[in-house]
Design a protein around this motif. Structure first.
Motif, PDB file in Angstrom:
ATOM      1  N   TYR A  31     -16.786   3.832  -1.639  1.00  0.00           N
ATOM      2  CA  TYR A  31     -15.817   2.910  -1.062  1.00  0.00           C
ATOM      3  C   TYR A  31     -14.412   3.293  -1.491  1.00  0.00           C
ATOM      4  O   TYR A  31     -14.173   3.633  -2.664  1.00  0.00           O
ATOM      5  N   PHE A  33     -10.325   1.768  -0.981  1.00  0.00           N
ATOM      6  CA  PHE A  33      -9.533   0.616  -0.556  1.00  0.00           C
ATOM      7  C   PHE A  33      -8.059   0.954  -0.679  1.00  0.00           C
ATOM      8  O   PHE A  33      -7.638   1.600  -1.631  1.00  0.00           O
ATOM      9  N   TYR A  35      -4.493  -1.166  -1.013  1.00  0.00           N
ATOM     10  CA  TYR A  35      -3.869  -2.471  -1.229  1.00  0.00           C
ATOM     11  C   TYR A  35      -2.356  -2.298  -1.263  1.00  0.00           C
ATOM     12  O   TYR A  35      -1.839  -1.222  -1.585  1.00  0.00           O
ATOM     13  N   GLN A  37       1.135  -4.347  -2.852  1.00  0.00           N
ATOM     14  CA  GLN A  37       1.611  -5.398  -3.752  1.00  0.00           C
ATOM     15  C   GLN A  37       3.093  -5.644  -3.539  1.00  0.00           C
ATOM     16  O   GLN A  37       3.912  -4.731  -3.675  1.00  0.00           O
ATOM     17  N   LEU A  43      -0.974  -9.154  -4.143  1.00  0.00           N
ATOM     18  CA  LEU A  43      -1.847  -8.024  -3.830  1.00  0.00           C
ATOM     19  C   LEU A  43      -2.679  -8.366  -2.606  1.00  0.00           C
ATOM     20  O   LEU A  43      -3.402  -9.356  -2.598  1.00  0.00           O
ATOM     21  N   LEU A  45      -5.225  -6.681   0.614  1.00  0.00           N
ATOM     22  CA  LEU A  45      -5.984  -5.546   1.119  1.00  0.00           C
ATOM     23  C   LEU A  45      -5.454  -5.140   2.480  1.00  0.00           C
ATOM     24  O   LEU A  45      -5.260  -5.980   3.357  1.00  0.00           O
ATOM     25  N   TYR A  48     -10.209  -0.783   4.218  1.00  0.00           N
ATOM     26  CA  TYR A  48     -11.146  -0.099   3.341  1.00  0.00           C
ATOM     27  C   TYR A  48     -12.112   0.765   4.136  1.00  0.00           C
ATOM     28  O   TYR A  48     -12.366   0.530   5.316  1.00  0.00           O
ATOM     29  N   ASP A  56     -12.848  -2.137   7.745  1.00  0.00           N
ATOM     30  CA  ASP A  56     -12.077  -3.354   7.995  1.00  0.00           C
ATOM     31  C   ASP A  56     -10.604  -3.003   7.847  1.00  0.00           C
ATOM     32  O   ASP A  56     -10.149  -2.685   6.755  1.00  0.00           O
ATOM     33  N   PHE A  91      -1.446   0.580  -3.655  1.00  0.00           N
ATOM     34  CA  PHE A  91      -2.523   1.012  -4.543  1.00  0.00           C
ATOM     35  C   PHE A  91      -3.710   1.503  -3.714  1.00  0.00           C
ATOM     36  O   PHE A  91      -4.060   0.923  -2.689  1.00  0.00           O
ATOM     37  N   ALA A 102     -14.065  -1.979  -9.293  1.00  0.00           N
ATOM     38  CA  ALA A 102     -13.228  -1.089  -8.503  1.00  0.00           C
ATOM     39  C   ALA A 102     -12.150  -0.526  -9.422  1.00  0.00           C
ATOM     40  O   ALA A 102     -11.518  -1.259 -10.172  1.00  0.00           O
ATOM     41  N   PHE A 103     -11.942   0.774  -9.352  1.00  0.00           N
ATOM     42  CA  PHE A 103     -10.944   1.443 -10.173  1.00  0.00           C
ATOM     43  C   PHE A 103      -9.718   1.746  -9.334  1.00  0.00           C
ATOM     44  O   PHE A 103      -9.839   2.272  -8.227  1.00  0.00           O
ATOM     45  N   PHE A 104      -8.580   1.441  -9.890  1.00  0.00           N
ATOM     46  CA  PHE A 104      -7.327   1.600  -9.162  1.00  0.00           C
ATOM     47  C   PHE A 104      -6.582   2.862  -9.599  1.00  0.00           C
ATOM     48  O   PHE A 104      -6.661   3.270 -10.769  1.00  0.00           O
ATOM     49  N   GLY A 105      -5.852   3.424  -8.658  1.00  0.00           N
ATOM     50  CA  GLY A 105      -4.914   4.483  -8.988  1.00  0.00           C
ATOM     51  C   GLY A 105      -3.663   3.893  -9.598  1.00  0.00           C
ATOM     52  O   GLY A 105      -3.528   2.676  -9.756  1.00  0.00           O
ATOM     53  N   GLN A 106      -2.718   4.769  -9.928  1.00  0.00           N
ATOM     54  CA  GLN A 106      -1.487   4.347 -10.592  1.00  0.00           C
ATOM     55  C   GLN A 106      -0.523   3.658  -9.640  1.00  0.00           C
ATOM     56  O   GLN A 106       0.419   3.009 -10.076  1.00  0.00           O
TER      57      GLN A 106
ATOM     58  N   TYR B  37      -8.112  -8.129 -13.995  1.00  0.00           N
ATOM     59  CA  TYR B  37      -7.357  -6.898 -14.159  1.00  0.00           C
ATOM     60  C   TYR B  37      -6.075  -7.202 -14.927  1.00  0.00           C
ATOM     61  O   TYR B  37      -5.487  -8.273 -14.788  1.00  0.00           O
ATOM     62  N   GLU B  44       0.215   0.109 -13.594  1.00  0.00           N
ATOM     63  CA  GLU B  44      -1.168   0.395 -13.202  1.00  0.00           C
ATOM     64  C   GLU B  44      -2.040  -0.845 -13.317  1.00  0.00           C
ATOM     65  O   GLU B  44      -1.702  -1.782 -14.004  1.00  0.00           O
ATOM     66  N   MET B  45      -3.157  -0.840 -12.614  1.00  0.00           N
ATOM     67  CA  MET B  45      -4.114  -1.938 -12.644  1.00  0.00           C
ATOM     68  C   MET B  45      -5.294  -1.504 -13.495  1.00  0.00           C
ATOM     69  O   MET B  45      -6.006  -0.558 -13.156  1.00  0.00           O
ATOM     70  N   ASN B 102     -16.653  -3.549  -2.826  1.00  0.00           N
ATOM     71  CA  ASN B 102     -15.802  -4.286  -3.758  1.00  0.00           C
ATOM     72  C   ASN B 102     -14.457  -4.609  -3.121  1.00  0.00           C
ATOM     73  O   ASN B 102     -13.395  -4.389  -3.712  1.00  0.00           O
ATOM     74  N   PHE B 106      -7.230 -11.291  -4.469  1.00  0.00           N
ATOM     75  CA  PHE B 106      -6.565 -11.497  -5.750  1.00  0.00           C
ATOM     76  C   PHE B 106      -5.845 -12.832  -5.815  1.00  0.00           C
ATOM     77  O   PHE B 106      -5.352 -13.353  -4.807  1.00  0.00           O
TER      78      PHE B 106
END
Lengths: 113, 116
Positions: A31, A33, A35, A37, A43, A45, A48, A56, A91, A102-106, B37, B44-45, B102, B106
């Motif tokens: 997956y 995604f 996002y 902000q 934040l 979506l 994805y 979606d 993001f 879920a892991f986010f980038g910077q 988070y 960063e998150m 996922n 938020f």
């Protein structure tokens, strides 16, 4: 693994220009995604993908926004033409099927002037 | 209706004390997940902790624990022994169901400031 990698970290562009944001997800994650902000909307979506297929895109604000995932290791979010109200932090996040995190980038901080 | 509500825009806590950040959620899906988070000033998150709707025990990760009260639809984050490095924005998020992966909704976030 290096985590989710986004580029560029910062982008300043003039109104009307095309902007392309890039994302490399964590290897093996199904997956991906995107996002956005902002101070006003928090934040949210945008779109994805599951196994490279857009599932979606109801959060994409306008037709000026488009996203692609040509393969499992790369995705782009494009804004054409850009407008000042597109200024935000974008993001990218990736994950395996739930229940996992879920892991986010910077993030990419976009400023449109 | 808001799906995720964080009622504390900002909070102060004294270093070494515990602090609770509130989160309430709204869903009719019996299968859901709740996430916290951390977003430091660098932007960063950072994933902190996860609680599944069917988990019997409250989740814990080091100094972080999640006070999950299903009937009240609350998922408060407890940080024990606060450190200066805990100063950041904290976001509660929810995943509804399993079909959408996922995909997270938020809350508005809580800014935590740790005083020395």
């Amino acid at each position: 693994d290096a985590g989710v990698i986004q580029s560029p970290r910062h982008e300043v562009t003039e109104m009307g220009q095309e902007v392309t944001l890039r994302c490399k997800p964590i290897s093996g994650h199904d997956y991906l995604f995107w996002y956005r902000q902002t101070m006003m909307r928090g934040l949210e979506l945008l779109i994805y993908f599951n196994n490279n297929v857009p599932i979606d895109d109801s959060g994409m604000p306008e037709d000026r926004f488009s996203a692609k995932m040509p393969n499992a290791s790369f995705s782009t979010l494009k804004i054409q033409p850009s407008e000042p109200r597109d200024s935000a932090v974008y993001f990218c996040a990736s994950s395996s099927p739930p229940p996992t995190e879920a892991f986010f980038g910077q993030g990419t901080r976009l400023t449109v002037v | 209706a808001q799906k995720i509500t964080q009622t504390q825009p900002g909070m102060f806590v004294q270093e070494k004390e515990a602090v609770t950040l509130d989160c309430t959620y709204d869903t009719s899906d019996p299968s859901y997940g709740l996430f916290w988070y951390k977003q430091p000033s660098s932007g960063e998150m950072i994933f902190l902790i996860y609680q599944g709707s069917y988990d019997q025990q409250n989740a814990t990760e080091g100094r972080y624990s999640l006070n999950f009260q299903k009937a009240r639809k609350s998922a408060n984050l407890v940080i024990s022994a606060s450190q200066l490095g805990d100063s950041a924005m904290y976001f509660c998020a929810m995943r509804e169901g399993l079909a959408a992966g996922n995909m997270l909704t938020f809350g508005g976030g809580t800014r935590l400031m740790v005083k020395p």
